[in-house]
Design an enzyme around this catalytic site. Structure first.
Site, PDB file in Angstrom:
ATOM      1  N   SER A   7       0.846  -1.194   0.000  1.00  0.00           N
ATOM      2  CA  SER A   7       0.000   0.000   0.000  1.00  0.00           C
ATOM      3  C   SER A   7       0.876   1.237   0.000  1.00  0.00           C
ATOM      4  O   SER A   7       1.628   1.485   0.943  1.00  0.00           O
ATOM      5  CB  SER A   7      -0.916   0.022   1.217  1.00  0.00           C
ATOM      6  OG  SER A   7      -1.463   1.318   1.336  1.00  0.00           O
ATOM      7  N   HIS A  32      -1.017  -1.215  -4.393  1.00  0.00           N
ATOM      8  CA  HIS A  32      -2.323  -0.936  -3.784  1.00  0.00           C
ATOM      9  C   HIS A  32      -2.403   0.561  -3.500  1.00  0.00           C
ATOM     10  O   HIS A  32      -1.559   1.115  -2.792  1.00  0.00           O
ATOM     11  CB  HIS A  32      -2.481  -1.738  -2.492  1.00  0.00           C
ATOM     12  CG  HIS A  32      -3.826  -1.605  -1.847  1.00  0.00           C
ATOM     13  ND1 HIS A  32      -4.923  -2.349  -2.234  1.00  0.00           N
ATOM     14  CD2 HIS A  32      -4.253  -0.806  -0.842  1.00  0.00           C
ATOM     15  CE1 HIS A  32      -5.968  -2.023  -1.493  1.00  0.00           C
ATOM     16  NE2 HIS A  32      -5.595  -1.076  -0.640  1.00  0.00           N
ATOM     17  N   ASP A  34      -4.687   3.723  -2.150  1.00  0.00           N
ATOM     18  CA  ASP A  34      -5.827   4.044  -1.287  1.00  0.00           C
ATOM     19  C   ASP A  34      -6.300   5.469  -1.515  1.00  0.00           C
ATOM     20  O   ASP A  34      -5.624   6.426  -1.144  1.00  0.00           O
ATOM     21  CB  ASP A  34      -5.412   3.877   0.177  1.00  0.00           C
ATOM     22  CG  ASP A  34      -5.194   2.416   0.536  1.00  0.00           C
ATOM     23  OD1 ASP A  34      -6.156   1.641   0.406  1.00  0.00           O
ATOM     24  OD2 ASP A  34      -4.067   2.057   0.930  1.00  0.00           O
ATOM     25  N   MET A  36      -8.943   8.301  -0.584  1.00  0.00           N
ATOM     26  CA  MET A  36      -9.872   8.667   0.499  1.00  0.00           C
ATOM     27  C   MET A  36     -10.374  10.088   0.310  1.00  0.00           C
ATOM     28  O   MET A  36      -9.627  10.960  -0.150  1.00  0.00           O
ATOM     29  CB  MET A  36      -9.159   8.562   1.852  1.00  0.00           C
ATOM     30  CG  MET A  36      -8.530   7.203   2.108  1.00  0.00           C
ATOM     31  SD  MET A  36      -7.899   7.093   3.783  1.00  0.00           S
ATOM     32  CE  MET A  36      -6.950   5.549   3.658  1.00  0.00           C
ATOM     33  N   HIS A  65      -8.184   1.228  -4.459  1.00  0.00           N
ATOM     34  CA  HIS A  65      -9.191   1.018  -3.416  1.00  0.00           C
ATOM     35  C   HIS A  65      -9.855   2.359  -3.129  1.00  0.00           C
ATOM     36  O   HIS A  65      -9.259   3.231  -2.502  1.00  0.00           O
ATOM     37  CB  HIS A  65      -8.464   0.444  -2.178  1.00  0.00           C
ATOM     38  CG  HIS A  65      -9.324   0.259  -0.976  1.00  0.00           C
ATOM     39  ND1 HIS A  65      -8.805  -0.024   0.269  1.00  0.00           N
ATOM     40  CD2 HIS A  65     -10.670   0.294  -0.805  1.00  0.00           C
ATOM     41  CE1 HIS A  65      -9.782  -0.143   1.154  1.00  0.00           C
ATOM     42  NE2 HIS A  65     -10.925   0.057   0.526  1.00  0.00           N
ATOM     43  N   MET A  67     -12.135   4.719  -1.225  1.00  0.00           N
ATOM     44  CA  MET A  67     -12.863   4.930   0.032  1.00  0.00           C
ATOM     45  C   MET A  67     -13.521   6.289  -0.079  1.00  0.00           C
ATOM     46  O   MET A  67     -13.149   7.252   0.589  1.00  0.00           O
ATOM     47  CB  MET A  67     -11.888   4.860   1.217  1.00  0.00           C
ATOM     48  CG  MET A  67     -11.515   3.424   1.560  1.00  0.00           C
ATOM     49  SD  MET A  67      -9.963   3.319   2.475  1.00  0.00           S
ATOM     50  CE  MET A  67      -8.810   3.304   1.099  1.00  0.00           C
ATOM     51  N   MET A 136     -11.692  -5.652   4.563  1.00  0.00           N
ATOM     52  CA  MET A 136     -10.980  -4.765   5.488  1.00  0.00           C
ATOM     53  C   MET A 136     -10.812  -5.455   6.840  1.00  0.00           C
ATOM     54  O   MET A 136     -11.783  -5.929   7.429  1.00  0.00           O
ATOM     55  CB  MET A 136     -11.761  -3.463   5.682  1.00  0.00           C
ATOM     56  CG  MET A 136     -11.914  -2.600   4.439  1.00  0.00           C
ATOM     57  SD  MET A 136     -10.360  -2.145   3.670  1.00  0.00           S
ATOM     58  CE  MET A 136      -9.530  -1.306   5.009  1.00  0.00           C
ATOM     59  N   ASP A 174      -6.914  -6.455   3.759  1.00  0.00           N
ATOM     60  CA  ASP A 174      -6.376  -5.099   3.782  1.00  0.00           C
ATOM     61  C   ASP A 174      -6.454  -4.503   5.186  1.00  0.00           C
ATOM     62  O   ASP A 174      -7.535  -4.237   5.700  1.00  0.00           O
ATOM     63  CB  ASP A 174      -7.177  -4.231   2.797  1.00  0.00           C
ATOM     64  CG  ASP A 174      -6.563  -2.855   2.613  1.00  0.00           C
ATOM     65  OD1 ASP A 174      -5.453  -2.617   3.131  1.00  0.00           O
ATOM     66  OD2 ASP A 174      -7.203  -2.016   1.947  1.00  0.00           O
TER      67      ASP A 174
HETATM   68  C1  DX5 Z   1      -6.681   1.550   5.123  1.00  0.00           C
HETATM   69  C2  DX5 Z   1      -6.187   1.210   3.749  1.00  0.00           C
HETATM   70  C3  DX5 Z   1      -5.098   0.211   3.728  1.00  0.00           C
HETATM   71  C4  DX5 Z   1      -3.879   0.643   4.460  1.00  0.00           C
HETATM   72  C5  DX5 Z   1      -3.185  -0.576   4.928  1.00  0.00           C
HETATM   73  O1  DX5 Z   1      -7.815   2.330   5.049  1.00  0.00           O
HETATM   74  O2  DX5 Z   1      -7.233   0.698   2.949  1.00  0.00           O
HETATM   75  O3  DX5 Z   1      -4.780  -0.189   2.414  1.00  0.00           O
HETATM   76  O4  DX5 Z   1      -2.999   1.416   3.697  1.00  0.00           O
HETATM   77  O5  DX5 Z   1      -2.146  -0.154   5.694  1.00  0.00           O
HETATM   78  P1  DX5 Z   1      -1.443  -1.086   6.755  1.00  0.00           P
HETATM   79  O6  DX5 Z   1      -0.898  -2.262   6.039  1.00  0.00           O
HETATM   80  O7  DX5 Z   1      -0.401  -0.179   7.300  1.00  0.00           O
HETATM   81  O8  DX5 Z   1      -2.484  -1.467   7.783  1.00  0.00           O
HETATM   82 ZN    ZN Z   2      -6.651  -0.244   0.991  1.00  0.00          ZN
END
Ligand code: DX5
Ligand code: ZN
Length: 217
Positions: A7, A32, A34, A36, A65, A67, A136, A174
């Site tokens: 990630s 990956h 993320d 947000m 991903h 969010m 998750m 994740d």
């Molecule tokens: C959290 C993200 C994850 C996050 C995982 O909302 O979707 O992808 O980056 O990070 P770690 O591996 O540090 O928990």
């Molecule tokens: Zn993620």
């Protein structure tokens, strides 16, 4: 062997190119990413321009991903930016089936992410249409959180559902993945491991990726 998806949320944003090269040259399989919006989750990260810039250097597929609320407003933009797999949250998709069809019609693989409190059974009627379930194991919003143990049993239930339906859906875990818990997750049926903090806070990042992949602590 699991698919490993570092990630980039935990990468060094001052020198993304260096971390992209590290992933390129490692045994990782995907990036990956993320996204947000500060609405569905408390945090805000990055969007299309950063992803498009990263795409110029990255040599492995982009697992994006989302969010964000109303993700369907941006499917085309993320396709153009370079997403190969695009996951939307179940919790923001009243028209999940339609979302999956649109994502695929834009040439991407379609994923569904579910929060720790969302039962996997809610996916039963569309499982054949889902390429990836992003399960998750922390509440989405931040990297570096602690793995929520109650989510483990959901892997087994989901795996059974996928097997029973004859689908080829991949199960991605994740949040809070470490070299300690990775072997157990794979044993339960996980196919893809996302790891942010575990990879990027380690001194030898490529070696950590290798250990996640070959399940060595
Ligand atoms: C959290 C993200 C994850 C996050 C995982 O909302 O979707 O992808 O980056 O990070 P770690 O591996 O540090 O928990
Ligand atoms: Zn993620």
């Amino acid at each position: 062997m699991p698919i490993i998806a570092p990630s980039m949320l935990s990468a060094n944003f001052l020198n993304l190119e260096k971390d992209i090269e590290m992933v390129n040259n490692s045994e990782a399989d995907w990036f990956h990413l993320d996204v947000m919006d500060g609405r569905f989750v408390p945090n805000i990260t990055f969007g299309m321009p950063i992803i498009a810039a990263m795409k110029k250097k990255a040599k492995k597929p982009f697992d994006v991903h989302l969010m964000i609320l109303e993700p369907e407003r941006y499917f085309e933009d993320f396709a153009k930016a370079g997403a190969d797999i695009l996951s939307v949250h179940y919790e923001v998709s009243p028209h999940l089936h339609r979302n999956l069809q649109v994502i695929k019609s834009l040439g991407m693989k379609a994923g569904v992410a579910i929060n720790p409190a969302t039962p996997v059974q809610f996916l039963e009627d569309v499982i054949g249409d889902i390429d990836l379930v992003c399960m998750m194991s922390v509440n989405p919003g931040f990297g570096g959180q602690k793995f929520i143990k109650q989510t483990i049993h959901k892997i087994r239930t989901l795996k059974q559902m996928i097997t029973d339906s004859g689908a080829s859906t991949l199960i991605e875990i994740d949040g809070g993945v470490t070299t300690d818990n990775a072997p157990g997750l794979i044993m339960e049926g996980a196919d893809v491991l996302v790891a942010g903090n575990t990879v990027f806070s380690s001194t030898d990042q490529a070696d950590t990726i290798k250990r996640l992949k070959y399940l060595q602590k």
